[in-house]
Design an enzyme around this catalytic site. Structure first.
Site, PDB file in Angstrom:
ATOM      1  N   MET A  71     -21.005  -0.178  14.820  1.00 25.83           N
ATOM      2  CA  MET A  71     -20.436  -0.062  13.481  1.00 25.83           C
ATOM      3  C   MET A  71     -19.703   1.271  13.366  1.00 25.83           C
ATOM      4  SD  MET A  71     -23.731  -1.223  11.213  1.00 25.83           S
ATOM      5  CE  MET A  71     -25.159  -1.039  12.231  1.00 25.83           C
ATOM      6  N   PHE A 106     -21.651   7.053  18.730  1.00 27.77           N
ATOM      7  CA  PHE A 106     -23.101   7.084  18.455  1.00 27.77           C
ATOM      8  C   PHE A 106     -23.753   5.712  18.685  1.00 27.77           C
ATOM      9  CE2 PHE A 106     -22.053  10.297  14.817  1.00 27.77           C
ATOM     10  CZ  PHE A 106     -21.924  11.337  15.712  1.00 27.77           C
ATOM     11  N   PRO A 142     -32.454  -5.240   5.212  1.00 26.95           N
ATOM     12  CA  PRO A 142     -33.900  -5.077   5.013  1.00 26.95           C
ATOM     13  C   PRO A 142     -34.673  -5.023   6.329  1.00 26.95           C
ATOM     14  CG  PRO A 142     -33.033  -6.675   3.454  1.00 26.95           C
ATOM     15  CD  PRO A 142     -31.910  -6.336   4.399  1.00 26.95           C
ATOM     16  N   GLU A 145     -33.563  -4.231   9.369  1.00 28.67           N
ATOM     17  CA  GLU A 145     -33.215  -3.034  10.143  1.00 28.67           C
ATOM     18  C   GLU A 145     -33.934  -1.814   9.602  1.00 28.67           C
ATOM     19  OE1 GLU A 145     -28.835  -4.927  10.763  1.00 28.67           O
ATOM     20  OE2 GLU A 145     -28.924  -2.841  10.137  1.00 28.67           O
TER      21      GLU A 145
HETATM   22  C1  LIG Z   1     -29.018   8.793  17.942  1.00 34.75           C
HETATM   23  C2  LIG Z   1     -28.116   7.954  17.098  1.00 34.75           C
HETATM   24  C3  LIG Z   1     -28.083   6.580  17.276  1.00 34.75           C
HETATM   25  C4  LIG Z   1     -27.212   5.795  16.507  1.00 34.75           C
HETATM   26  N1  LIG Z   1     -27.109   4.446  16.775  1.00 34.75           N
HETATM   27  C5  LIG Z   1     -26.113   3.732  16.173  1.00 34.75           C
HETATM   28  C6  LIG Z   1     -25.833   2.381  16.577  1.00 34.75           C
HETATM   29  O1  LIG Z   1     -26.509   1.810  17.453  1.00 34.75           O
HETATM   30  N2  LIG Z   1     -24.791   1.730  15.982  1.00 34.75           N
HETATM   31  C7  LIG Z   1     -24.027   2.327  15.023  1.00 34.75           C
HETATM   32  O2  LIG Z   1     -23.099   1.691  14.553  1.00 34.75           O
HETATM   33  N3  LIG Z   1     -24.279   3.599  14.604  1.00 34.75           N
HETATM   34  C8  LIG Z   1     -25.283   4.315  15.171  1.00 34.75           C
HETATM   35  N4  LIG Z   1     -25.524   5.611  14.784  1.00 34.75           N
HETATM   36  C9  LIG Z   1     -24.710   6.200  13.728  1.00 34.75           C
HETATM   37  C10 LIG Z   1     -25.470   6.440  12.430  1.00 34.75           C
HETATM   38  O3  LIG Z   1     -25.824   5.218  11.831  1.00 34.75           O
HETATM   39  C11 LIG Z   1     -24.577   7.327  11.535  1.00 34.75           C
HETATM   40  O4  LIG Z   1     -24.554   8.614  12.127  1.00 34.75           O
HETATM   41  C12 LIG Z   1     -25.062   7.387  10.114  1.00 34.75           C
HETATM   42  O5  LIG Z   1     -24.900   6.161   9.456  1.00 34.75           O
HETATM   43  C13 LIG Z   1     -24.319   8.461   9.299  1.00 34.75           C
HETATM   44  O6  LIG Z   1     -22.940   8.367   9.437  1.00 34.75           O
HETATM   45  P1  LIG Z   1     -22.089   9.674   9.825  1.00 34.75           P
HETATM   46  O7  LIG Z   1     -22.715  10.271  11.036  1.00 34.75           O
HETATM   47  O8  LIG Z   1     -20.655   9.290   9.905  1.00 34.75           O
HETATM   48  O9  LIG Z   1     -22.324  10.675   8.636  1.00 34.75           O
HETATM   49  P2  LIG Z   1     -21.464  10.764   7.284  1.00 34.75           P
HETATM   50  O10 LIG Z   1     -21.300   9.434   6.700  1.00 34.75           O
HETATM   51  O11 LIG Z   1     -20.257  11.592   7.555  1.00 34.75           O
HETATM   52  O12 LIG Z   1     -22.471  11.600   6.376  1.00 34.75           O
HETATM   53  C14 LIG Z   1     -22.581  13.039   6.421  1.00 34.75           C
HETATM   54  C15 LIG Z   1     -23.495  13.469   5.279  1.00 34.75           C
HETATM   55  O13 LIG Z   1     -22.921  13.083   4.021  1.00 34.75           O
HETATM   56  C16 LIG Z   1     -23.850  12.324   3.296  1.00 34.75           C
HETATM   57  N5  LIG Z   1     -23.184  11.309   2.494  1.00 34.75           N
HETATM   58  C17 LIG Z   1     -22.232  10.417   2.877  1.00 34.75           C
HETATM   59  N6  LIG Z   1     -21.894   9.624   1.857  1.00 34.75           N
HETATM   60  C18 LIG Z   1     -22.645  10.007   0.806  1.00 34.75           C
HETATM   61  C19 LIG Z   1     -22.762   9.569  -0.540  1.00 34.75           C
HETATM   62  N7  LIG Z   1     -22.042   8.535  -1.010  1.00 34.75           N
HETATM   63  N8  LIG Z   1     -23.643  10.192  -1.364  1.00 34.75           N
HETATM   64  C20 LIG Z   1     -24.400  11.229  -0.890  1.00 34.75           C
HETATM   65  N9  LIG Z   1     -24.326  11.685   0.355  1.00 34.75           N
HETATM   66  C21 LIG Z   1     -23.468  11.083   1.203  1.00 34.75           C
HETATM   67  C22 LIG Z   1     -24.741  11.672   4.329  1.00 34.75           C
HETATM   68  O14 LIG Z   1     -25.971  11.266   3.773  1.00 34.75           O
HETATM   69  C23 LIG Z   1     -24.888  12.809   5.330  1.00 34.75           C
HETATM   70  O15 LIG Z   1     -25.881  13.688   4.920  1.00 34.75           O
HETATM   71  C24 LIG Z   1     -26.410   6.392  15.512  1.00 34.75           C
HETATM   72  C25 LIG Z   1     -26.470   7.784  15.309  1.00 34.75           C
HETATM   73  C26 LIG Z   1     -27.285   8.566  16.104  1.00 34.75           C
HETATM   74  C27 LIG Z   1     -27.245  10.056  15.907  1.00 34.75           C
END
Ligand SMILES: Cc1cc2nc3c(=O)[nH]c(=O)nc-3n(C[C@H](O)[C@H](O)[C@H](O)COP(=O)(O)OP(=O)(O)OC[C@H]3O[C@@H](n4cnc5c(N)ncnc54)[C@H](O)[C@@H]3O)c2cc1C
Length: 381
Positions: free
Chosen positions: A128, A159, A244, A246
């Site tokens: 995603m 990621f 839910p 996940e």
């Molecule tokens: C070890 C690891 C494994 C992962 N595995 C997968 C996987 O298998 N598949 C996959 O698709 N992804 C995966 N991910 C990605 C993970 O789901 C995302 O890192 C996560 O959803 C956050 O997205 P971002 O890193 O872009 O942070 P951002 O969306 O940029 O967020 C940064 C900060 O802003 C905050 N924020 C963002 N929007 C809002 C809002 N509306 N209100 C308040 N605060 C907000 C967030 O809470 C966070 O604190 C993985 C990540 C890691 C580190």
């Protein structure tokens, strides 16, 4: 008092007894190597498949055990207690990817992919997140355009758990216009797919054995029958429906980790002496453990109730979000305090609590950040 989860059965006792012995005997001895190579061996996936621990809640016709979600929950708990190095990868493969195929796949798709995933021959991933979008999935930029007999996919993901190992990746891609309605889920098989390339196995602070990768799609192809759900534009709704389960899987792992931290720390503080007495006899030590055991028990009772509701198909996204944020928050606090009670030894890699401390941290971020969880709960107020 030993607390027994309400969803446990005698049949599951027998399964878990064998499973835990298998984990300790056949997998745990390889965990150091997996952490060093940043990848769980394929032979471990196969062995888990043989034990029936992959896809247990998928019907037997597709290679699973035909059991309930209770088996998924048990597998995650036992992995987290004995070989936590494999928890994340198995959870994604078995608890998430397989269920997208089971719920939205055609008969032909299910027969093609699920038996191979159940045996560990195929490892699954879900892609995603992109460099420019994580929490806000509506911003996905990867495209899948129909050209001739194929979807042609272009974009970048990052990621992605199991990204290095994956044979099959569910890609969230844009088949239509902007926003949620333009998104679809397309299964990309990696073998012989020239336009698909795995990037780096990313360097993380924790979860060392779980591979997390960049993925590149440069005219990668997938036949139109690899679209999940048969209709373009259903991707976002499909993602929302699976949330839910996940989120609950993450909460289940969090509870097992809290319980393990309390157990390990209780043992340690009974052995370690300072000022002429075992450190558990200091009131601060005993009270800290008493508080953490209380929270772990509260978390377990809530998560058990969520598991029952999921089995009854009644778990809603808001409640699952509560379980995810609260249990992961408590997991991080518990690991921190239990490390503290180990003193300097808690900071040493040879003590599992050191790894539990760093590994816990990601639980507040992936699977939807805890801020996003609170946003969803707040919307329901
Ligand atoms: C070890 C690891 C494994 C992962 N595995 C997968 C996987 O298998 N598949 C996959 O698709 N992804 C995966 N991910 C990605 C993970 O789901 C995302 O890192 C996560 O959803 C956050 O997205 P971002 O890193 O872009 O942070 P951002 O969306 O940029 O967020 C940064 C900060 O802003 C905050 N924020 C963002 N929007 C809002 C809002 N509306 N209100 C308040 N605060 C907000 C967030 O809470 C966070 O604190 C993985 C990540 C890691 C580190």
């Amino acid at each position: 008092m030993t607390y027994r989860s309400s969803w446990m059965t005698e049949e599951l006792d027998v399964f878990r007894d064998q499973f835990r012995r298998f984990l300790a005997r056949d997998l745990a001895p390889h965990a150091d190597k997996w952490r060093q190579q940043k990848l769980v061996d394929r032979s471990a996936w196969r062995a888990l498949g043989e034990m029936g621990a992959l896809l247990p809640s998928v019907p037997e016709a597709y290679g699973g055990l035909g059991a309930s979600f209770a088996y998924d929950a048990a597998v995650i708990e036992d992995l987290e207690s004995v070989v936590p190095e494999a928890t994340t990868g198995v959870s994604v493969h078995s608890g998430i990817v397989a269920h997208y195929i089971l719920n939205y796949g055609s008969e032909e798709q299910k027969l093609r992919w699920l038996p191979k995933m159940a045996s560990g021959e195929f490892v699954g991933a879900i892609a995603m997140t992109e460099p420019g979008t994580g929490s806000d999935l509506q911003g996905v930029r990867t495209t899948a355009k129909k050209q001739g007999n194929n979807y042609v996919i272009n974009g970048q993901k990052t990621f992605i758990t199991n990204g290095q190992a994956a044979d099959l990746i569910i890609v969230v891609a844009r088949t239509g216009g902007p926003g949620a309605k333009g998104l679809s889920l397309i299964v990309v098989e990696t073998a012989g797919n020239d336009g698909f390339r795995r990037g780096r196995n990313l360097d993380k602070i924790g979860l060392q054995a779980s591979d997390t990768s960049e993925l590149f799609f440069d005219n990668a192809v997938a036949p139109p029958e690899n679209l999940l759900g048969g209709e373009e534009g259903s991707g976002f709704a499909q993602l929302m429906q699976q949330l839910p389960q996940e989120r609950l899987l993450l909460a289940i792992g969090a509870v097992a980790s809290m319980e393990r931290a309390v157990r390990l720390t209780t043992d340690y503080t009974k052995e370690r002496k300072a000022f002429g007495q075992p450190i558990i006899e200091f009131q601060n030590t005993a009270f800290t453990l008493a508080e953490r055991k209380t929270e772990a028990t509260i978390a377990r009772v809530f998560v058990d109730w969520c598991i029952e509701r999921l089995i009854a198909r009644e778990l809603d996204t808001v409640t699952a979000s509560m379980a995810k944020w609260w249990c992961s928050q408590k997991q991080v606090e518990t690991a921190d305090e239990c490390l503290q009670l180990h003193g300097g030894y808690g900071y040493m890699q040879e003590y599992p609590i050191s790894r539990m401390f760093v590994d816990a941290r990601i639980q507040k971020i992936y699977g939807g950040t805890n801020e996003i969880m609170k946003l969803l709960i707040a919307r329901s107020l």
